[in-house]
Design a protein around this motif. Structure first.
Motif, PDB file in Angstrom:
ATOM      1  N   ARG A   1     -23.453 -15.462 -18.032  1.00 11.09           N
ATOM      2  CA  ARG A   1     -24.630 -15.064 -17.253  1.00 11.09           C
ATOM      3  C   ARG A   1     -24.696 -13.535 -17.274  1.00 11.09           C
ATOM      4  NH1 ARG A   1     -27.671 -18.502 -15.741  1.00 11.09           N
ATOM      5  NH2 ARG A   1     -29.463 -17.665 -14.660  1.00 11.09           N
ATOM      6  N   ILE A   2     -25.866 -12.993 -17.470  1.00 14.88           N
ATOM      7  CA  ILE A   2     -26.031 -11.535 -17.436  1.00 14.88           C
ATOM      8  C   ILE A   2     -26.963 -11.161 -16.282  1.00 14.88           C
ATOM      9  CG2 ILE A   2     -26.578  -9.434 -18.725  1.00 14.88           C
ATOM     10  CD1 ILE A   2     -26.288 -11.010 -21.312  1.00 14.88           C
ATOM     11  N   TYR A   3     -26.456 -10.293 -15.404  1.00 16.33           N
ATOM     12  CA  TYR A   3     -27.230  -9.783 -14.277  1.00 16.33           C
ATOM     13  C   TYR A   3     -27.646  -8.366 -14.641  1.00 16.33           C
ATOM     14  CZ  TYR A   3     -24.771 -13.634 -12.010  1.00 16.33           C
ATOM     15  OH  TYR A   3     -24.271 -14.866 -11.696  1.00 16.33           O
ATOM     16  N   ALA A   4     -28.921  -8.170 -14.938  1.00 11.80           N
ATOM     17  CA  ALA A   4     -29.371  -6.858 -15.409  1.00 11.80           C
ATOM     18  C   ALA A   4     -30.229  -6.199 -14.337  1.00 11.80           C
ATOM     19  CB  ALA A   4     -30.163  -7.016 -16.702  1.00 11.80           C
ATOM     20  N   THR A   5     -29.929  -4.935 -14.052  1.00  8.35           N
ATOM     21  CA  THR A   5     -30.674  -4.236 -13.005  1.00  8.35           C
ATOM     22  C   THR A   5     -31.402  -3.023 -13.581  1.00  8.35           C
ATOM     23  OG1 THR A   5     -29.104  -2.507 -12.279  1.00  8.35           O
ATOM     24  CG2 THR A   5     -28.683  -4.749 -11.517  1.00  8.35           C
ATOM     25  N   ASP A   6     -32.442  -2.621 -12.882  1.00 10.77           N
ATOM     26  CA  ASP A   6     -33.077  -1.331 -13.175  1.00 10.77           C
ATOM     27  C   ASP A   6     -33.788  -0.875 -11.916  1.00 10.77           C
ATOM     28  OD1 ASP A   6     -33.731   0.093 -16.151  1.00 10.77           O
ATOM     29  OD2 ASP A   6     -34.870   0.819 -14.437  1.00 10.77           O
ATOM     30  N   ILE A   7     -33.812   0.454 -11.704  1.00 10.21           N
ATOM     31  CA  ILE A   7     -34.482   0.987 -10.515  1.00 10.21           C
ATOM     32  C   ILE A   7     -35.998   0.952 -10.711  1.00 10.21           C
ATOM     33  CG2 ILE A   7     -34.495   3.407 -11.287  1.00 10.21           C
ATOM     34  CD1 ILE A   7     -33.739   4.159  -8.373  1.00 10.21           C
ATOM     35  N   SER A   8     -36.427   0.825 -11.958  1.00 10.43           N
ATOM     36  CA  SER A   8     -37.857   0.897 -12.261  1.00 10.43           C
ATOM     37  C   SER A   8     -38.465  -0.491 -12.450  1.00 10.43           C
ATOM     38  CB  SER A   8     -38.057   1.736 -13.529  1.00 10.43           C
ATOM     39  OG  SER A   8     -39.304   1.458 -14.135  1.00 10.43           O
ATOM     40  N   TRP A   9     -39.448  -0.802 -11.605  1.00 13.58           N
ATOM     41  CA  TRP A   9     -40.144  -2.079 -11.713  1.00 13.58           C
ATOM     42  C   TRP A   9     -40.844  -2.170 -13.067  1.00 13.58           C
ATOM     43  CZ3 TRP A   9     -45.330  -3.284 -12.381  1.00 13.58           C
ATOM     44  CH2 TRP A   9     -45.655  -4.631 -12.171  1.00 13.58           C
ATOM     45  N   ALA A  10     -41.441  -1.045 -13.470  1.00 19.03           N
ATOM     46  CA  ALA A  10     -42.191  -1.034 -14.740  1.00 19.03           C
ATOM     47  C   ALA A  10     -41.260  -1.291 -15.929  1.00 19.03           C
ATOM     48  CB  ALA A  10     -42.922   0.290 -14.911  1.00 19.03           C
ATOM     49  N   ALA A  11     -40.033  -0.749 -15.852  1.00 15.86           N
ATOM     50  CA  ALA A  11     -39.065  -1.012 -16.927  1.00 15.86           C
ATOM     51  C   ALA A  11     -38.712  -2.501 -16.954  1.00 15.86           C
ATOM     52  CB  ALA A  11     -37.811  -0.166 -16.733  1.00 15.86           C
ATOM     53  N   LEU A  12     -38.552  -3.081 -15.781  1.00 14.41           N
ATOM     54  CA  LEU A  12     -38.181  -4.506 -15.736  1.00 14.41           C
ATOM     55  C   LEU A  12     -39.264  -5.409 -16.346  1.00 14.41           C
ATOM     56  CD1 LEU A  12     -36.401  -4.702 -12.260  1.00 14.41           C
ATOM     57  CD2 LEU A  12     -35.337  -4.933 -14.519  1.00 14.41           C
TER      58      LEU A  12
ATOM     59  N   LEU B   1     -14.380 -13.708 -18.438  1.00 16.63           N
ATOM     60  CA  LEU B   1     -15.152 -12.499 -18.076  1.00 16.63           C
ATOM     61  C   LEU B   1     -16.659 -12.738 -18.277  1.00 16.63           C
ATOM     62  CD1 LEU B   1     -12.874  -9.756 -19.739  1.00 16.63           C
ATOM     63  CD2 LEU B   1     -12.798 -10.611 -17.385  1.00 16.63           C
ATOM     64  N   ASN B   2     -17.070 -13.997 -18.124  1.00 14.52           N
ATOM     65  CA  ASN B   2     -18.426 -14.375 -18.541  1.00 14.52           C
ATOM     66  C   ASN B   2     -19.562 -14.059 -17.563  1.00 14.52           C
ATOM     67  OD1 ASN B   2     -17.712 -16.244 -16.695  1.00 14.52           O
ATOM     68  ND2 ASN B   2     -18.145 -18.045 -17.950  1.00 14.52           N
ATOM     69  N   ASN B   3     -19.246 -13.355 -16.448  1.00 14.57           N
ATOM     70  CA  ASN B   3     -20.331 -12.808 -15.623  1.00 14.57           C
ATOM     71  C   ASN B   3     -20.464 -11.339 -15.990  1.00 14.57           C
ATOM     72  OD1 ASN B   3     -21.131 -14.999 -14.011  1.00 14.57           O
ATOM     73  ND2 ASN B   3     -19.357 -14.685 -12.671  1.00 14.57           N
ATOM     74  N   ILE B   4     -21.593 -10.981 -16.533  1.00 11.03           N
ATOM     75  CA  ILE B   4     -21.783  -9.630 -17.063  1.00 11.03           C
ATOM     76  C   ILE B   4     -22.886  -8.928 -16.271  1.00 11.03           C
ATOM     77  CG2 ILE B   4     -22.473  -8.333 -19.143  1.00 11.03           C
ATOM     78  CD1 ILE B   4     -21.514 -11.260 -20.487  1.00 11.03           C
ATOM     79  N   VAL B   5     -22.642  -7.672 -15.927  1.00 11.35           N
ATOM     80  CA  VAL B   5     -23.664  -6.886 -15.229  1.00 11.35           C
ATOM     81  C   VAL B   5     -24.087  -5.737 -16.141  1.00 11.35           C
ATOM     82  CG1 VAL B   5     -24.008  -5.201 -13.365  1.00 11.35           C
ATOM     83  CG2 VAL B   5     -22.986  -7.436 -12.858  1.00 11.35           C
ATOM     84  N   GLU B   6     -25.395  -5.575 -16.319  1.00  8.95           N
ATOM     85  CA  GLU B   6     -25.870  -4.360 -16.982  1.00  8.95           C
ATOM     86  C   GLU B   6     -26.670  -3.522 -15.993  1.00  8.95           C
ATOM     87  OE1 GLU B   6     -28.094  -2.133 -20.645  1.00  8.95           O
ATOM     88  OE2 GLU B   6     -28.808  -4.147 -20.200  1.00  8.95           O
TER      89      GLU B   6
ATOM     90  N   GLU C   1     -32.696 -18.117 -20.092  1.00  7.81           N
ATOM     91  CA  GLU C   1     -31.820 -19.079 -19.406  1.00  7.81           C
ATOM     92  C   GLU C   1     -30.493 -18.465 -18.957  1.00  7.81           C
ATOM     93  OE1 GLU C   1     -29.963 -22.086 -22.176  1.00  7.81           O
ATOM     94  OE2 GLU C   1     -31.042 -20.938 -23.704  1.00  7.81           O
ATOM     95  N   VAL C   2     -30.078 -17.348 -19.563  1.00  3.79           N
ATOM     96  CA  VAL C   2     -28.775 -16.768 -19.214  1.00  3.79           C
ATOM     97  C   VAL C   2     -28.883 -15.399 -18.536  1.00  3.79           C
ATOM     98  CG1 VAL C   2     -27.416 -18.006 -20.947  1.00  3.79           C
ATOM     99  CG2 VAL C   2     -28.554 -15.848 -21.570  1.00  3.79           C
ATOM    100  N   ILE C   3     -30.117 -14.956 -18.232  1.00  2.00           N
ATOM    101  CA  ILE C   3     -30.302 -13.602 -17.700  1.00  2.00           C
ATOM    102  C   ILE C   3     -31.046 -13.620 -16.371  1.00  2.00           C
ATOM    103  CG2 ILE C   3     -31.374 -11.330 -18.129  1.00  2.00           C
ATOM    104  CD1 ILE C   3     -31.159 -11.967 -21.153  1.00  2.00           C
ATOM    105  N   GLU C   4     -30.581 -12.794 -15.431  1.00  2.59           N
ATOM    106  CA  GLU C   4     -31.341 -12.570 -14.195  1.00  2.59           C
ATOM    107  C   GLU C   4     -31.596 -11.078 -14.063  1.00  2.59           C
ATOM    108  OE1 GLU C   4     -30.036 -14.456 -10.474  1.00  2.59           O
ATOM    109  OE2 GLU C   4     -28.748 -15.704 -11.750  1.00  2.59           O
ATOM    110  N   LEU C   5     -32.818 -10.726 -13.650  1.00  6.35           N
ATOM    111  CA  LEU C   5     -33.177  -9.317 -13.492  1.00  6.35           C
ATOM    112  C   LEU C   5     -33.254  -8.951 -12.013  1.00  6.35           C
ATOM    113  CD1 LEU C   5     -36.045  -9.006 -16.150  1.00  6.35           C
ATOM    114  CD2 LEU C   5     -33.662  -8.245 -16.364  1.00  6.35           C
ATOM    115  N   PHE C   6     -32.825  -7.733 -11.692  1.00  6.03           N
ATOM    116  CA  PHE C   6     -32.842  -7.253 -10.303  1.00  6.03           C
ATOM    117  C   PHE C   6     -33.391  -5.837 -10.253  1.00  6.03           C
ATOM    118  CE2 PHE C   6     -29.509 -10.348 -10.760  1.00  6.03           C
ATOM    119  CZ  PHE C   6     -29.648 -11.164  -9.643  1.00  6.03           C
TER     120      PHE C   6
END
Ligand code: GLN
Length: 299
Positions: free
Chosen positions: A153-164, A123-128, A178-183
């Motif tokens: 790997r963690i794929y983290a999203t936010d609707i707010s650019w400023a939050a990112l 279950l090592n692909n994680i989405v927040e 190394e283990v996180i991507e932001l969207f």
């Protein structure tokens, strides 16, 4: 504020600051006065005790006074100091993000427990979804990496650019990039197609305060924290349906969903999950018996 003190010492200026905050109706005035002075002097709070007689320069006094005035106007301490501790990590925060709450640490506890038994590494692909400061993502990544794991790997999203931008700063600060991507995008919008049916865990602390309750929140929250991170619509439940519904396209067989909820929302969120075909649906309460999270399993 300090004009009657010709050469104010640390001890004197703390007393003055605490008096000011208490007149302004701030609880824990003494503690907060110390935190703000330590911040103005760029020291640890403990250092204040080691030199109570040290004289404060005019410039530092002004900096402290500005901070006291902000706090007196109900600005949360964390926005003034720019930092908040979460899961024993010192995170950067500003007014573009919700200040991480201690109860949200339960999400990290649950995630670390899931991966600690060694049986769930598939279950090592994680989405927040709605990462904000990045608190959950960063705390999870930091602790898994510290335990010697790299294969996730963690794929983290936010609707707010400023939050990112805040999340990015925390990721850099704790060296977990190394283990996180932001969207940038609303819930799943910005996630790549390549992870459809490949996600092991979806975690979110979405906005869940009923719109009508926002006006009754403490001024610290109501006047300063981003409404977009708090307001969950009429019943506070607006985000759970879409998260659970669309989540089914992303989850692998046996994948998990972990959602923070407001106290009293458990029943409805569990019903939504059941209607959408999830199983093993569980409600988790904290030590004070307040409903805090719902977890479910896809298929
Ligand atoms: N727990 C937060 C509060 O009480 C709300 C966070 C959220 O809506 N996700 O202010």
């Amino acid at each position: 504020m300090f004009t009657d003190l010709a050469v104010p010492s640390i001890a004197q200026i703390i007393r003055k600051g605490a008096d000011y905050l208490s007149v302004e109706g701030i609880p824990n005035a003494r503690l907060e006065a110390e935190v703000l002075l330590a911040h103005a002097l760029a020291m640890e709070r403990i250092q204040l005790y080691m030199r109570p007689d040290q004289i404060i320069s005019l410039k530092d006094r002004e900096r402290y006074q500005e901070a006291l005035v902000k706090r007196g106007q109900n600005m949360p301490l964390a926005y003034i100091t720019g930092s908040k501790e979460f899961y024993s990590l010192d995170l950067h925060v500003n007014e573009n993000v919700l200040i991480p709450r201690p109860e949200t640490e339960l999400l990290v506890d649950w995630l670390l427990a899931l991966f600690s038994d060694g049986k769930h590494w598939h279950l090592n692909n994680i989405v927040e979804l709605g990462t904000g400061t990045g608190a959950v993502t960063v705390a999870l990544a930091y602790n898994l990496l510290k335990a010697g794991h790299k294969d996730f790997r963690i794929y983290a999203t936010d609707i707010s650019w400023a939050a990112l931008q805040v999340a990015r700063e925390n990721i850099e600060r704790l060296q977990v990039g190394e283990v996180i991507e932001l969207f940038e995008g609303d819930i799943y919008r910005a996630l790549p197609e390549s992870i459809l049916s490949k996600v092991g865990v979806i975690v979110s602390n979405p906005p869940y305060i009923p719109s009508g309750d926002i006006g009754g929140l403490a001024p610290e929250i109501r006047e300063y924290e981003p409404i977009g991170a708090l307001d969950g619509g009429v019943e506070g439940l607006d985000f759970y349906g879409p998260i659970l519904d669309e989540g089914r396209r992303f989850l692998v067989d046996g994948g998990r969903v972990l959602l923070e909820i407001g106290d009293g929302q458990g029943r409805q969120v569990m019903d939504m999950a059941a209607k959408l075909g999830y199983g093993d649906i569980e409600l988790h309460a904290d030590y004070g018996a307040r409903e805090r999270m719902v977890t479910a399993r896809w298929r």
